[in-house]
Design a protein around this motif. Structure first.
Motif, PDB file in Angstrom:
ATOM      1  N   SER A 163       0.825  -1.208   0.000  1.00  0.00           N
ATOM      2  CA  SER A 163       0.000   0.000   0.000  1.00  0.00           C
ATOM      3  C   SER A 163       0.860   1.259   0.000  1.00  0.00           C
ATOM      4  O   SER A 163       2.054   1.227   0.313  1.00  0.00           O
ATOM      5  CB  SER A 163      -0.904   0.007   1.232  1.00  0.00           C
ATOM      6  N   ALA A 164       0.221   2.387  -0.327  1.00  0.00           N
ATOM      7  CA  ALA A 164       0.919   3.672  -0.290  1.00  0.00           C
ATOM      8  C   ALA A 164       1.412   3.980   1.118  1.00  0.00           C
ATOM      9  O   ALA A 164       2.501   4.547   1.298  1.00  0.00           O
ATOM     10  CB  ALA A 164      -0.013   4.782  -0.775  1.00  0.00           C
ATOM     11  N   GLU A 186       9.902   4.462   3.607  1.00  0.00           N
ATOM     12  CA  GLU A 186      10.705   5.370   2.769  1.00  0.00           C
ATOM     13  C   GLU A 186      11.139   4.690   1.470  1.00  0.00           C
ATOM     14  O   GLU A 186      12.302   4.763   1.040  1.00  0.00           O
ATOM     15  CB  GLU A 186      11.927   5.884   3.533  1.00  0.00           C
ATOM     16  N   LYS A 187      10.188   4.037   0.816  1.00  0.00           N
ATOM     17  CA  LYS A 187      10.452   3.415  -0.482  1.00  0.00           C
ATOM     18  C   LYS A 187      10.011   4.402  -1.555  1.00  0.00           C
ATOM     19  O   LYS A 187       8.857   4.421  -1.979  1.00  0.00           O
ATOM     20  CB  LYS A 187       9.712   2.080  -0.602  1.00  0.00           C
ATOM     21  N   VAL A 190      11.125   0.184  -7.604  1.00  0.00           N
ATOM     22  CA  VAL A 190      12.021  -0.964  -7.455  1.00  0.00           C
ATOM     23  C   VAL A 190      12.318  -1.242  -5.979  1.00  0.00           C
ATOM     24  O   VAL A 190      12.381  -2.404  -5.553  1.00  0.00           O
ATOM     25  CB  VAL A 190      13.323  -0.756  -8.264  1.00  0.00           C
ATOM     26  N   ASP A 191      12.468  -0.197  -5.162  1.00  0.00           N
ATOM     27  CA  ASP A 191      12.707  -0.398  -3.732  1.00  0.00           C
ATOM     28  C   ASP A 191      11.462  -0.929  -3.033  1.00  0.00           C
ATOM     29  O   ASP A 191      11.556  -1.762  -2.121  1.00  0.00           O
ATOM     30  CB  ASP A 191      13.148   0.912  -3.081  1.00  0.00           C
ATOM     31  N   ALA A 192      10.297  -0.451  -3.438  1.00  0.00           N
ATOM     32  CA  ALA A 192       9.055  -0.920  -2.830  1.00  0.00           C
ATOM     33  C   ALA A 192       8.837  -2.408  -3.112  1.00  0.00           C
ATOM     34  O   ALA A 192       8.475  -3.188  -2.218  1.00  0.00           O
ATOM     35  CB  ALA A 192       7.874  -0.101  -3.345  1.00  0.00           C
ATOM     36  N   LEU A 193       9.067  -2.831  -4.346  1.00  0.00           N
ATOM     37  CA  LEU A 193       8.834  -4.223  -4.711  1.00  0.00           C
ATOM     38  C   LEU A 193       9.820  -5.169  -4.048  1.00  0.00           C
ATOM     39  O   LEU A 193       9.532  -6.361  -3.877  1.00  0.00           O
ATOM     40  CB  LEU A 193       8.908  -4.376  -6.229  1.00  0.00           C
ATOM     41  N   ASN A 194      10.967  -4.666  -3.648  1.00  0.00           N
ATOM     42  CA  ASN A 194      11.963  -5.511  -2.993  1.00  0.00           C
ATOM     43  C   ASN A 194      11.505  -5.986  -1.613  1.00  0.00           C
ATOM     44  O   ASN A 194      12.143  -6.836  -1.004  1.00  0.00           O
ATOM     45  CB  ASN A 194      13.296  -4.762  -2.873  1.00  0.00           C
TER      46      ASN A 194
END
Length: 658
Positions: free
Chosen positions: A47-48, A55-56, A60-64
């Motif tokens: 989610s947002a 702090e994504k 690409v950082d969020a999906l990690n």
């Protein structure tokens, strides 16, 4: 009689399920039912709120943070993206609001260029993806859902700074007036450099402080206007303008040819994308009509320099301006969801066009894609469902200019065409509202990208227009159980792959710098493993999430190593709210060692455990100050050999939400 009238051909690009009785964000794709206890877990959605809390800032950082997904880089291109269960980004399309955005020539997306500030959520499907989603869902799919306002007036404004002389600011403003809504978003993310880890030892290509040529600027504007004449119908126009400018750090271990410096020395002068989307959903007495019309335009330009000062352009390597676009139109008409059965039929079509400018001449490549998908959900009982379907997919090269005509190919490459039939079936059983089991099997294919077929790769590759689609049969079994305030989920998966596209060295006895490769359908590959996930929630005070992924990826003929497929991945996240207004978060992502070169074990990289922490305090309603750090222990690590990732980054943000 009525049912026959309500089963109609649906035309949409990557359409997902939308019940006629529901109102939802038009950009969302709902894969299968997702009404059981599985929806409580985070293995398929972020989610947002979670992206902001951790702090994504980039997709690409969020999906990690999701099990089964791993970050990897494209080395000297300065790009990063995501693999799903060890399969590259070419095997998993990325959507924005259900519309695929994979770059026409490459077949993948540089997800480091996509920021998260205008997103409502990110959805992920793996393995058993719906046949309604269209082409190339070989390993799964990723959907970026943009924001939609729900209140008369809402918004957020934020500004921050971070290590590397970085600056971040974004604004989201929205209004929903019942009959219509407007959402406007804008963001600016800029850094001068990536700070190096304190554990990094400098060499002739890289110093100890700042990553050479690692500046980056991302700008994004998103405008969405929607019309909602009643409780079920919705019509929306979405405009997105995204601009990126960045350096491309060089290989720190590169050994230069005699008498020269290491290289290449390159920068993305610009890498831009402009999008125009129309989406709609209309409900009738026994059916719904859903439409998507889209046009994406891509532009970028790569500059080449003579040395690491990046002050003088290389006269022997001209800039490479690139223009491409993707366009399509869609309509979807499906039956009303009954108590026992729901049948959907989809027809997807799009055209990719790529134009390269080389020495004043323009070379064009065009590819058409077609997919017809059928999916039926039948409920034998309230607790037992069978989801079955199939898709027929086709690609057709319409134009393929050849930059270097030779004895094998004239001024035009051969125009190849491929097609495939992809059936699937999935069984779901709810033991009760908190305990769910499922099992399924799906055949999937992936068509070769334009680059894989036709690229010379600066003289390092021979084109192969006759590449066939890669094929896999994906098997998956899952179980999840939710208790009062915690839950556990387990998934077993296996992919049996044939005709995998791999490089073959044509002249293996030549010096390494003079070797030339060719893509061929020579691989027989298996990917197998399991994912475990756990969550714990205590009122509104404490949340704990953890996942573990075990992956085994092998070339069954032992010709090459499968790259960017670490055997182990662990994700942890803890959010603690000790008092009103104060929120703390600690999260960690670990991935084990991996191969980064198919033919050279000396280019393997070690595993890395990266810890991140954040503290946020809401001074008054809506006004929050946060401070935090990513890679708080300053780990020196790489995803690609020779391309170290960022050291410790300290940041602070001030955000007002209303």
């Amino acid at each position: 009689m009525y049912r026959k009238l309500s089963l109609v051909v649906a035309t949409t690009l990557f359409a997902g399920k939308l019940l006629a009785s529901e109102t939802t964000n038009l950009g969302q794709i709902d894969i299968f039912e997702n009404k059981n206890s599985d929806s409580r877990f985070k293995s398929n959605e972020i989610s947002a709120e979670d992206m902001k809390l951790q702090e994504k800032n980039s997709v690409v950082d969020a999906l990690n943070t999701i099990s089964g997904l791993n970050t990897y880089g494209y080395g000297a291109r300065g790009e990063q993206t995501i693999s799903i269960r060890g399969f590259s980004a070419r095997h998993s399309p990325v959507f924005i609001d259900g519309i695929a955005i994979n770059v026409p020539s490459e077949g993948y997306v540089d997800l480091s260029n996509y920021t998260t500030f205008n997103l409502d959520k990110i959805q992920v499907t793996k393995g058993l993806s719906s046949p309604l989603l269209g082409i190339n869902t070989f390993a799964g799919a990723i959907n970026l859902v943009t924001r939609k306002p729900t209140k008369e007036l809402e918004g957020s404004i934020s500004a921050g700074v971070f290590s590397g002389d970085g600056k971040k600011t974004y604004i989201n403003l929205g209004t929903n007036q019942g009959k219509y809504y407007i959402q406007a978003s804008g963001s600016y993310l800029d850094r001068d450099y990536i700070p190096m880890s304190s554990n990094f030892n400098s060499n002739s290509n890289q110093d100890n402080d700042k990553r050479v040529n690692s500046y980056k600027t991302d700008k994004n504007i998103n405008l969405k206007v929607g019309y909602t004449p009643n409780d079920t119908d919705e019509y929306a126009f979405n405009y997105i303008n995204q601009k990126t400018e960045k350096g491309m750090p060089t290989d720190i271990f590169a050994v230069p040819p005699k008498g020269k410096q290491a290289g290449p020395y390159r920068q993305w002068d610009y890498s831009n994308k402009e999008s125009f989307y129309f989406l709609s959903n209309t409900n009738f007495k026994y059916a719904y009509l859903k439409s998507r019309v889209f046009y994406d335009k891509y532009e970028d330009n790569m500059l080449f320099f003579t040395d690491k000062t990046f002050s003088k352009l290389n006269k022997n390597a001209l800039p490479t301006p690139y223009d491409a676009n993707t366009k399509g139109v869609s309509l979807e008409l499906g039956e009303y969801d009954t108590q026992r059965n729901s049948l959907k039929l989809a027809f997807h079509i799009k055209r990719d066009t790529q134009e390269d400018n080389d020495s004043g001449k323009t070379y064009t490549k065009k590819m058409d894609y077609l997919s017809i998908g059928l999916e039926d959900t039948f409920r034998f009982t309230d607790n037992f469902r069978v989801i079955a379907g199939a898709s027929w997919d086709k690609d057709k090269v319409k134009e393929a200019n050849n930059k270097k005509p030779d004895i094998n190919y004239g001024s035009e490459f051969d125009h190849a065409s491929s097609n495939s039939f992809n059936p699937m079936i999935k069984f779901e059983y709810d033991i009760d509202e908190t305990f769910n089991l499922y099992a399924g099997i799906a055949k999937k294919t992936r068509f070769a990208s334009l680059k894989e077929r036709y690229s010379y790769r600066f003289g390092k590759q021979i084109p192969n227009p006759e590449l066939k689609p890669e094929k896999t049969i994906n098997y998956e079994i899952g179980v999840n159980k939710v208790f009062e305030n915690q839950g556990i989920k387990s998934v077993l998966f296996y992919s049996d792959v044939k005709d995998y596209i791999q490089e073959e060295i044509i002249n293996p006895n030549a010096p390494k710098n003079d070797q030339v490769a060719k893509n061929n359908n020579i691989g027989k590959v298996k990917h197998m493993g399991y994912e475990l996930e756990y969550f714990y929630s205590l009122s509104n005070t404490l949340d704990i999430d953890a996942s573990y992924t075990r992956l085994l990826a092998e070339d069954r003929d032992n010709k090459v190593d499968i790259i960017d497929a670490p055997k182990h991945k662990v994700v942890l996240g803890t959010t603690y709210r000790p008092v009103k207004g104060l929120t703390t978060n600690i999260n960690m992502q670990y991935s084990s060692s991996r191969h980064t070169d198919q033919n050279d074990r000396n280019k393997d990289v070690g595993g890395a455990t990266i810890w991140n922490a954040k503290i946020a305090y809401e001074f008054v309603k809506g006004l929050t100050l946060d401070v935090g750090a990513s890679n708080i222990f300053g780990k020196n690590y790489e995803y690609s050999y020779g391309y170290p990732e960022s050291g410790r980054v300290i940041y602070s943000n001030l955000t007002y939400k209303f």
